[in-house]
Design a protein around this motif. Structure first.
Motif, PDB file in Angstrom:
ATOM      1  N   UNK A 157       0.848  -1.198   0.000  1.00  0.00           N
ATOM      2  CA  UNK A 157       0.000   0.000   0.000  1.00  0.00           C
ATOM      3  C   UNK A 157       0.879   1.242   0.000  1.00  0.00           C
ATOM      4  N   UNK A 158       0.552   2.215  -0.854  1.00  0.00           N
ATOM      5  CA  UNK A 158       1.364   3.419  -0.955  1.00  0.00           C
ATOM      6  C   UNK A 158       1.216   4.292   0.293  1.00  0.00           C
ATOM      7  N   UNK A 159       2.239   5.093   0.569  1.00  0.00           N
ATOM      8  CA  UNK A 159       2.204   6.017   1.700  1.00  0.00           C
ATOM      9  C   UNK A 159       1.077   7.023   1.510  1.00  0.00           C
ATOM     10  N   UNK A 160       0.853   7.430   0.275  1.00  0.00           N
ATOM     11  CA  UNK A 160      -0.230   8.380  -0.014  1.00  0.00           C
ATOM     12  C   UNK A 160      -1.576   7.822   0.439  1.00  0.00           C
ATOM     13  N   UNK A 161      -1.830   6.575   0.115  1.00  0.00           N
ATOM     14  CA  UNK A 161      -3.104   5.961   0.506  1.00  0.00           C
ATOM     15  C   UNK A 161      -3.193   5.820   2.023  1.00  0.00           C
ATOM     16  N   UNK A 162      -2.093   5.505   2.670  1.00  0.00           N
ATOM     17  CA  UNK A 162      -2.082   5.405   4.134  1.00  0.00           C
ATOM     18  C   UNK A 162      -2.405   6.761   4.752  1.00  0.00           C
ATOM     19  N   UNK A 163      -1.803   7.831   4.229  1.00  0.00           N
ATOM     20  CA  UNK A 163      -2.084   9.174   4.727  1.00  0.00           C
ATOM     21  C   UNK A 163      -3.560   9.533   4.554  1.00  0.00           C
ATOM     22  N   UNK A 164      -4.126   9.155   3.427  1.00  0.00           N
ATOM     23  CA  UNK A 164      -5.539   9.437   3.162  1.00  0.00           C
ATOM     24  C   UNK A 164      -6.425   8.701   4.154  1.00  0.00           C
ATOM     25  N   UNK A 165      -6.134   7.430   4.404  1.00  0.00           N
ATOM     26  CA  UNK A 165      -6.933   6.634   5.335  1.00  0.00           C
ATOM     27  C   UNK A 165      -6.853   7.208   6.746  1.00  0.00           C
ATOM     28  N   UNK A 166      -5.638   7.547   7.182  1.00  0.00           N
ATOM     29  CA  UNK A 166      -5.456   8.111   8.525  1.00  0.00           C
ATOM     30  C   UNK A 166      -6.183   9.447   8.655  1.00  0.00           C
ATOM     31  N   UNK A 167      -6.013  10.316   7.659  1.00  0.00           N
ATOM     32  CA  UNK A 167      -6.642  11.639   7.704  1.00  0.00           C
ATOM     33  C   UNK A 167      -8.155  11.528   7.678  1.00  0.00           C
ATOM     34  N   UNK A 168      -8.664  10.668   6.807  1.00  0.00           N
ATOM     35  CA  UNK A 168     -10.118  10.487   6.725  1.00  0.00           C
ATOM     36  C   UNK A 168     -10.667   9.942   8.037  1.00  0.00           C
ATOM     37  N   UNK A 169      -9.970   8.983   8.647  1.00  0.00           N
ATOM     38  CA  UNK A 169     -10.429   8.398   9.898  1.00  0.00           C
ATOM     39  C   UNK A 169     -10.456   9.410  11.036  1.00  0.00           C
ATOM     40  N   UNK A 170      -9.370  10.195  11.173  1.00  0.00           N
ATOM     41  CA  UNK A 170      -9.309  11.188  12.244  1.00  0.00           C
ATOM     42  C   UNK A 170     -10.341  12.291  12.013  1.00  0.00           C
TER      43      UNK A 170
END
Length: 208
Positions: A1-14
């Motif tokens: 999984x790309x870092x970009x997608x991880x950042x999106x998931x974390x940001x969306x969740x928070x």
């Protein structure tokens, strides 16, 4: 999984969680007046993981998805996976932080001002992408497509003058300084990108 997608998931969740958690929103939002009094400097970073509503969140994450992947893999291709990811995070997280410094200076004595959102980091990533791929079209609403370097110039002009008017409750300073940060830092990291940027623009021609 790309870092970009991880950042999106974390940001969306928070962001999603903070929509219904007022205490977290109050604790993490960028509040220059409070930062100036209690040294809660962490707000420079945490505010970048909060958004005002679903539209704000969607627009930022949608933009990050399309531009972030380009920048992430460009750095990984140039410096390897580990160093490339760290440099990409320096662009994004650094953009969130650095872009709020002018806002802090301007509003640190204003108890009524608050800001939130990943726009500074997203702008940094977009302009890093524009540096590496200046003639690549950026399409607005999937209809109007403009080369990145032209849209970048228009974006900076719009953000600069909009920040002077301060009439629409949007932190245009974060957009402007985040964009400059991403562009300049990317040149510092990849010096050869500057002459390549000029060369690509010089060879660009109108498609008609």
């Amino acid at each position: 999984m790309s870092v970009t997608l991880i950042l999106i998931i974390i940001t969306a969740g928070i962001s999603w969680y903070a929509f219904s958690n007022h205490s977290l929103m109050e604790k993490w939002i960028f509040y220059p007046y409070t930062v100036n009094r209690d040294n809660s400097w962490y707000r420079f970073i945490t505010s970048g993981f909060l958004h005002g509503d679903f539209t704000h969140l969607f627009f930022n994450m949608f933009t990050l998805y399309f531009f972030g992947t380009n920048v992430e893999y460009t750095f990984m291709g140039l410096f390897g996976t580990t160093t490339g990811v760290l440099l990409y995070l320096l662009i994004y997280i650094g953009g969130i932080t650095v872009s709020d410094i002018p806002t802090y200076i301007k509003h640190r004595h204003n108890p009524g001002y608050r800001a939130l959102g990943a726009s500074g980091g997203v702008a940094a990533v977009v302009f890093s992408s524009i540096l590496f791929y200046p003639t690549q079209d950026i399409c607005l609403y999937a209809v109007l497509c403009i080369p990145g370097f032209i849209l970048g110039i228009l974006y900076l002009i719009y953000s600069y003058y909009s920040s002077r008017k301060m009439g629409d409750n949007i932190n245009h300073d974060a957009h402007f300084y985040g964009a400059l940060y991403g562009f300049v830092l990317s040149i510092a990291i990849v010096p050869q990108a500057a002459p390549n940027f000029v060369e690509q623009i010089a060879s660009w021609r109108l498609p008609f």
